[in-house]
Design a protein around this motif. Structure first.
Motif, PDB file in Angstrom:
ATOM      1  N   SER A   1       1.534 -20.434   8.297  1.00 18.48           N
ATOM      2  CA  SER A   1       2.322 -19.197   8.420  1.00 18.48           C
ATOM      3  C   SER A   1       2.287 -18.676   9.844  1.00 18.48           C
TER       4      SER A   1
ATOM      5  N   GLN B   1       6.240 -15.794   2.987  1.00 16.96           N
ATOM      6  CA  GLN B   1       5.373 -16.187   1.883  1.00 16.96           C
ATOM      7  C   GLN B   1       5.294 -15.077   0.832  1.00 16.96           C
TER       8      GLN B   1
ATOM      9  N   ASP C   1       8.591 -20.338   3.967  1.00 16.12           N
ATOM     10  CA  ASP C   1       7.128 -20.348   3.964  1.00 16.12           C
ATOM     11  C   ASP C   1       6.633 -20.293   2.524  1.00 16.12           C
TER      12      ASP C   1
HETATM   13 MG   LIG Z   1       0.704 -19.058   4.759  1.00 13.64          MG
END
Ligand SMILES: [Mg+2]
Ligand SMILES: Nc1ncnc2c1ncn2[C@@H]1O[C@H](COP(=O)(O)OP(=O)(O)OP(=O)(O)O)[C@@H](O)[C@H]1O
Length: 587
Positions: free
Chosen positions: A377, A418, A498
């Motif tokens: 990330s 995410q 992500d």
């Molecule tokens: Mg991540």
């Protein structure tokens, strides 16, 4: 309140200097009408003392009436203008605050919690408004009144005037002494309130967590403690402010006694007329209110100053990620070639990415896999510059990323983070977020590719369905697909997902990936670079390039077949997942 603060506040006041001047002129006339009243009474008493008749009486009554009405009207406009200005300044400050907050980076929001920011945006802003509205108005009024009254009294009897003002230095001392302490205590109260707000905000935000872990009693106790402290701080302010008013009133009473004694003797000795004596007392009474109100005004100004300092702490933050001298304004588009070159990145000295080299060619699909916490990330956050690496470590289309105007860069990127965030708004608004003029057809097409169109069709009001608070609650997978639709609608040159389909079942995921792939190969409006982060081999196996991250380094890269052939970390992960799949089929 000091000079430095005034210069900081000035730009806000300056915009309304026309209105402000008008307000102050009205204030001058208004106060003049106010001090005219005792003078008229003096005339009346002295004249009527020589003999009363109805015509005279009527004349004086009429005169007073006119003055009082004029004053009422003037007072109304004075307030209207000055209070309006304070609302407008508050409005400007609030806009500046949000605009500033929108430029600030992740690091800032880690330092200043949401509850704290909310407290500043609400309470401190109101305190500043009270300072520039009532604060300025009442203090200007008090000063003007003071000058008028002293000038008038002085002409009447300088000695008596001096006597009347014997308590004045004490008033000034008291005001200073209390003012400083009120300021300090108020500052502490506001800071306390910020902490309180932060607790509330975090507790409500994580309410499900608090319940699931039966943390309610503990959280209540912690909140209770903070709340108690907040009240205690407030009580300490009340103690101080409560002592201030009576003290002022006492000093004023002393002034009245002095005037009564010395003024009475002046009348006896025929140094002033009865009317003059009455007027003297009336003027003193007129001064009484502003003097007492001074305490309140000082309070307003001290609070406003404390709050303005807290607001300025936000307003003067410099965005650490912004266009700078390196920016090349001639760049208007991004092709989608991304290169990390000798990249090192750390959070506050904690190294996260280490000597990382990776070239993602325009139009390709690249997958990132790796253990949780390996830096995936973080790596993709560098592409839209949500985080900044040292210059030269990230290149887009072969040029240092800082040369590309931030707006151009971010417009070209569709990021599906995410953690999905949908706003409390309709699905249509959520998907078209950032693309305000998107047509329905485009929105539906994006939703179709993201595999959410079918779900939306089943919702009560289709695209008009509201989500979030007071709306429909979407499942984790639905949220993720809505977020993907949002990213796709931008027609990004670079699409970053992500772990964006982690909550979607593998069959649906396959279909979505296939549609994305087809769009990419057909070229769509333009070819697209796609970065997919995932823990699932099934998600990444068809990528043009797979990079395996481990502790911030790329330990392997190649196609699925190549990596399996190498028999390294990726191959191991693959076998483990194959085994899991087989086991689950056996059950
Ligand atoms: Mg991540
Ligand atoms: N804002 C931050 N401040 C400080 N450290 C951070 C921050 N964000 C992440 N980290 C740390 O950086 C490291 C890499 O985090 P990152 O989120 O990039 O991992 P990831 O590979 O995306 O993991 P996951 O698969 O769990 O999403 C972790 O050790 C994490 O603790």
């Amino acid at each position: 309140m000091n000079w430095e603060m005034l210069t900081a506040l000035w730009p806000y006041i300056r915009r309304y200097r026309g209105r402000m001047s008008a307000g102050l002129i009205i204030l001058l006339v208004n106060t003049a009408a106010f001090v005219l009243i005792p003078f008229e009474i003096e005339l009346a008493i002295n004249d009527l003392g020589r003999g009363i008749d109805v015509a005279k009486l009527l004349r004086y009554c009429l005169l007073l009436m006119v003055t009082v009405i004029a004053r009422g009207v003037l007072n109304y406009y004075q307030r209207l203008i000055m209070i309006t200005i304070s609302r407008l300044i508050e409005f400007d400050l609030r806009n500046d605050l949000l605009a500033k907050l929108e430029t600030l980076s992740q690091a800032f929001f880690q330092k200043f919690r949401t509850g704290d920011l909310m407290a500043r945006a609400v309470n401190d802003l109101a305190a500043v408004r009270n300072m520039v509205g009532p604060g300025i108005m009442y203090s200007a009024q008090a000063v003007v009144l003071f000058v008028y009254v002293v000038a008038i009294l002085w002409r009447q009897d300088p000695v008596l005037t001096l006597i009347a003002f014997v308590p004045a230095p004490f008033v000034s001392l008291a005001v200073q002494w209390f003012g400083k302490r009120i300021h300090e205590r108020f500052e502490r109260i506001q800071a306390m309130f910020s902490r309180l707000s932060t607790r509330v905000e975090e507790n409500l935000g994580g309410l499900r967590m608090v319940r699931a872990y039966t943390r309610e009693p503990l959280e209540e106790e912690r909140f209770d403690r903070l709340n108690r402290q907040y009240v205690q701080h407030n009580m300490r302010l009340v103690l101080l402010a409560g002592a201030f008013d009576p003290l002022l009133q006492f000093l004023l009473g002393v002034a009245f006694v002095l005037v009564l004694w010395f003024g009475g003797r002046a009348v006896l000795e025929h140094r002033i007329t009865i009317g003059g004596y009455a007027a003297f007392n009336l003027y003193m009474a007129q001064m009484a209110f502003p003097m007492i109100a001074m305490g309140y005004v000082i309070n307003l100004v001290q609070r406003g100053a404390a709050s303005f300092t807290r607001l300025r702490e936000l307003l003067t933050q410099t965005p650490d990620i912004a266009d700078g001298p390196a920016t090349d304004a001639s760049v208007t588009a991004v092709r989608g070639d991304i290169e990390f070159r000798g990249l090192n990145f750390d959070y506050d000295g904690q190294p996260v990415l280490r000597d990382l080299n990776l070239h993602i060619r325009a139009g390709k699909t690249v997958a990132l896999v790796g253990h949780t916490g390996s830096g995936k990330s973080t790596l993709v956050s560098l592409i839209p510059r949500l985080l900044d690496a040292a210059p030269g470590m990230v290149l887009i289309d072969g040029r240092p990323i800082r040369e590309i105007p931030l707006r151009v860069l971010r417009k070209s990127i569709g990021l599906v983070p995410q953690e999905t965030l949908l706003f409390s708004d309709t699905l249509r608004a959520n998907i078209s977020f950032g693309v305000p003029n998107a047509g329905d057809a485009a929105i539906e097409e994006a939703a179709g590719i993201a595999g959410i169109a079918g779900d939306i069709a089943d919702f009560p009001e289709a695209y008009g369905t509201r989500v979030g608070e007071r709306g429909l609650t979407l499942s984790g997978g639905q949220k993720q697909r809505a977020a993907l639709a949002r990213a796709l609608l931008r027609n990004p040159h670079i699409l970053i997902m992500d772990d964006a389909l982690a909550s979607v079942d593998t069959i649906t995921e396959d279909r979505i990936l296939e549609q994305l792939e087809r769009g990419r190969l057909e070229g769509g409006p333009h070819s697209r670079t796609t970065i997919i982060i995932s823990h699932r081999i099934s998600t990444v196996r068809n990528a043009d390039l797979i990079a395996v991250l481990d502790h911030g380094r790329i330990v392997e890269q190649g196609t699925h077949a190549e990596l399996i052939g190498q028999g390294g970390a990726y191959a191991e992960l693959y076998e483990k997942q194959l085994l899991e799949e087989e086991l689950s089929q056996v059950e």
